[in-house]
Design a protein around this motif. Structure first.
Motif, mmCIF file in Angstrom:
data_model
loop_
_atom_site.group_PDB
_atom_site.id
_atom_site.type_symbol
_atom_site.label_atom_id
_atom_site.label_comp_id
_atom_site.label_asym_id
_atom_site.label_seq_id
_atom_site.Cartn_x
_atom_site.Cartn_y
_atom_site.Cartn_z
ATOM 1 N N VAL A 121 -11.650 -42.100 28.329
ATOM 2 C CA VAL A 121 -12.266 -41.759 27.051
ATOM 3 C C VAL A 121 -11.173 -41.611 26.005
ATOM 4 N N GLY A 122 -11.288 -42.380 24.932
ATOM 5 C CA GLY A 122 -10.362 -42.217 23.813
ATOM 6 C C GLY A 122 -10.946 -41.244 22.816
ATOM 7 N N ARG A 123 -10.134 -40.332 22.385
ATOM 8 C CA ARG A 123 -10.555 -39.445 21.288
ATOM 9 C C ARG A 123 -9.316 -39.084 20.490
ATOM 10 N N MET A 124 -9.529 -38.688 19.237
ATOM 11 C CA MET A 124 -8.393 -38.345 18.385
ATOM 12 C C MET A 124 -7.659 -37.135 18.983
ATOM 13 N N TRP A 125 -6.403 -37.216 19.444
ATOM 14 C CA TRP A 125 -5.658 -38.452 19.539
ATOM 15 C C TRP A 125 -5.025 -38.512 20.913
ATOM 16 N N ARG A 126 -5.849 -38.792 21.893
ATOM 17 C CA ARG A 126 -5.310 -38.934 23.245
ATOM 18 C C ARG A 126 -6.285 -39.770 24.071
ATOM 19 N N TRP A 127 -5.756 -40.288 25.155
ATOM 20 C CA TRP A 127 -6.591 -40.972 26.136
ATOM 21 C C TRP A 127 -6.815 -39.992 27.287
ATOM 22 N N ALA A 128 -8.091 -39.662 27.562
ATOM 23 C CA ALA A 128 -8.387 -38.753 28.658
ATOM 24 C C ALA A 128 -8.870 -39.572 29.864
ATOM 25 N N PRO A 129 -8.543 -39.192 31.069
ATOM 26 C CA PRO A 129 -7.730 -38.028 31.419
ATOM 27 C C PRO A 129 -6.251 -38.304 31.141
ATOM 28 N N GLY A 130 -5.395 -37.377 31.529
ATOM 29 C CA GLY A 130 -3.960 -37.528 31.274
ATOM 30 C C GLY A 130 -3.366 -38.649 32.105
ATOM 31 N N PRO A 131 -2.194 -38.457 32.654
ATOM 32 C CA PRO A 131 -1.538 -39.501 33.444
ATOM 33 C C PRO A 131 -2.445 -40.005 34.572
ATOM 34 N N ILE A 132 -2.481 -41.323 34.745
ATOM 35 C CA ILE A 132 -3.388 -41.949 35.704
ATOM 36 C C ILE A 132 -2.554 -42.549 36.827
ATOM 37 N N HIS A 133 -2.972 -42.293 38.071
ATOM 38 C CA HIS A 133 -2.253 -42.832 39.227
ATOM 39 C C HIS A 133 -3.099 -43.909 39.893
ATOM 40 N N VAL A 134 -2.540 -45.099 40.039
ATOM 41 C CA VAL A 134 -3.242 -46.175 40.734
ATOM 42 C C VAL A 134 -2.259 -46.874 41.664
ATOM 43 N N LYS A 135 -2.820 -47.769 42.506
ATOM 44 C CA LYS A 135 -1.975 -48.487 43.467
ATOM 45 C C LYS A 135 -1.691 -49.900 42.964
ATOM 46 N N ALA A 136 -0.523 -50.404 43.315
ATOM 47 C CA ALA A 136 -0.186 -51.790 43.003
ATOM 48 C C ALA A 136 -0.933 -52.721 43.947
ATOM 49 N N GLY A 137 -1.231 -53.925 43.491
ATOM 50 C CA GLY A 137 -1.826 -54.948 44.340
ATOM 51 C C GLY A 137 -3.310 -54.773 44.589
ATOM 52 N N VAL A 138 -3.942 -53.866 43.885
ATOM 53 C CA VAL A 138 -5.368 -53.597 44.064
ATOM 54 C C VAL A 138 -6.053 -53.771 42.706
ATOM 55 N N PRO A 139 -7.193 -54.491 42.676
ATOM 56 C CA PRO A 139 -7.854 -54.621 41.367
ATOM 57 C C PRO A 139 -8.376 -53.278 40.860
ATOM 58 N N ILE A 140 -7.980 -52.946 39.666
ATOM 59 C CA ILE A 140 -8.394 -51.690 39.035
ATOM 60 C C ILE A 140 -9.291 -52.048 37.851
ATOM 61 N N GLY A 192 -6.117 -42.602 12.527
ATOM 62 C CA GLY A 192 -5.841 -41.355 11.836
ATOM 63 C C GLY A 192 -4.418 -40.863 12.030
ATOM 64 N N LEU A 193 -4.239 -39.600 11.672
ATOM 65 C CA LEU A 193 -2.910 -39.010 11.518
ATOM 66 C C LEU A 193 -1.991 -39.232 12.713
ATOM 67 N N MET A 194 -2.509 -38.987 13.933
ATOM 68 C CA MET A 194 -1.645 -39.038 15.109
ATOM 69 C C MET A 194 -1.903 -40.292 15.950
#
Ligand code: CUA
Length: 176
Positions: free
Chosen positions: A88-107, A158-160
């Motif tokens: 979810v994008g909202r002023m001014w961050r992408w939620a959730p925070g840091p995202i952990h995924v695996k390499a080589g797997v379709p995300i 916007g601002l940020m």
């Protein structure tokens, strides 16, 4: 002593037609400007619908958001070898925070906005779609190399706007 001889009939006609041509060309330029201006507005509207047309339309922002709850910072396994990340994008961050995924797997990223238009772009990949309030866009990507990738916002919001950065941490082995 200047020699101010009156214009000959030919010169007079020449100047008249010159001004008429100028008026015609000014008119043509104005018409072209109008076409480009209105055309680019249509393009923007059409482009946004292209981005989200296959993603399903949600009548309200709230509905879209309730479809996109998730354990914060985690990818949800949706199949034997498939993961979905809800963003979810909202002023001014992408939620959730840091995202952990695996390499080589379709995300699959499913992306919406809680307020205004945001541009969901993951640097170093071709992931690029518009986060639209009330709609969920999706894009699927396989990270071939582990590392830290950054979600940025490429739609001025916007601002940020410039600070809308969230890392995606890709773990595992480099895919063959
Ligand atoms: Cu969000 Cu710019």
């Amino acid at each position: 002593m200047s020699d101010q001889s009156p214009m000959t009939p030919f010169e007079h006609a020449f100047h008249e037609s010159g001004e008429r041509h100028e008026r015609i060309w000014i008119f043509i330029v104005l018409i072209l400007l109008a076409i480009f201006t209105i055309g680019s507005m249509f393009y923007v509207v059409f482009d946004y619908s292209l981005v989200t047309k296959s993603a399903g339309n949600f009548p309200t922002v709230q509905k879209a958001l309730s479809e996109s709850t998730l354990p914060e910072g985690k990818a949800v396994q949706t199949g034997p070898n498939a993961y979905t990340v809800y963003i979810v994008g909202r002023m001014w961050r992408w939620a959730p925070g840091p995202i952990h995924v695996k390499a080589g797997v379709p995300i699959t990223f499913r992306v919406t906005s809680a307020d205004v238009l945001h541009g969901f772009e993951v640097q170093g990949t071709d992931i690029n779609l518009t986060a639209v309030p009330g709609q969920i866009g999706h894009v699927t990507h396989t990270f071939k190399h582990p590392g830290v990738y950054h979600i940025i916002c490429n739609e001025y919001c916007g601002l940020m706007h410039h600070a809308m950065v969230t890392p995606i941490i890709v773990e595992g082995e480099t895919a063959q």
